[in-house]
Design an enzyme around this catalytic site. Structure first.
Site, PDB file in Angstrom:
ATOM      1  N   ALA A  27     -55.222  39.258  -1.112  1.00 39.40           N
ATOM      2  CA  ALA A  27     -54.686  39.012   0.230  1.00 39.40           C
ATOM      3  C   ALA A  27     -55.847  39.018   1.214  1.00 39.40           C
ATOM      4  CB  ALA A  27     -53.656  40.077   0.585  1.00 39.40           C
ATOM      5  N   TYR A  28     -55.607  38.472   2.382  1.00 40.53           N
ATOM      6  CA  TYR A  28     -56.667  38.284   3.365  1.00 40.53           C
ATOM      7  C   TYR A  28     -56.353  39.049   4.636  1.00 40.53           C
ATOM      8  CZ  TYR A  28     -58.483  35.069   0.071  1.00 40.53           C
ATOM      9  OH  TYR A  28     -59.001  34.559  -1.088  1.00 40.53           O
TER      10      TYR A  28
END
Length: 151
Positions: A27-28
């Protein structure tokens, strides 16, 4: 420094399941610059990636499972899930073949990392590789995490 080429794959190699693989979830927290968290099997990392396409800075720091879970709640966009298969190439190179889960099932990307830019530029991909998308930000995982259509 990370030096890599990336390709679309249209047909998976036979006997893919016989190669080593890792289950990856990522995830970012930010996409400019790229700040990513990743779970790879039972290992956890925080990664910073600088600007660039084929060549860019990359730093990995270990995380605990608890820190990963905490940061995952703060992530922007989709949490990507994929299986990465490791296929050997001559000259001690490795194909990292990513087979994505929903919502990107059917997306297959191959990356090959190189020790030098010259080697990356001279690379001749295997015949089963599709289009070279090294210089297309549409196929960066950070872009895919936004959920926006590729193309």
């Amino acid at each position: 420094m990370e030096i890599e080429r990336k390709y679309l794959i249209h047909q998976l190699p036979k006997e893919l399941e016989t190669f080593p693989s890792r289950k990856i979830q990522q995830a970012y927290l930010c996409v400019n610059p790229v700040v990513r968290i990743r779970r790879q099997n039972d290992d956890y990392y925080l990664t910073y990636k600088g600007k660039g396409m084929m060549v860019r800075e990359e730093y990995n720091l270990p995380l605990t499972k608890e820190a990963y879970q905490h940061l995952k709640e703060k992530a922007d966009g989709l949490v990507l899930s994929k299986t990465r298969y490791l296929l050997p190439l001559p000259n001690d190179l490795t194909i990292e073949l990513d087979v994505f889960d929903a919502p990107y099932e059917g997306l297959w990307l191959a990356e090959v990392e190189f020790p030098t830019e010259d080697e990356a530029n001279a690379f001749v991909p295997p015949a089963w590789f599709g289009e070279d998308v090294t210089f297309s930000s549409a196929y960066h995982n950070s872009t895919l995490s936004s959920g926006k259509k590729r193309g």
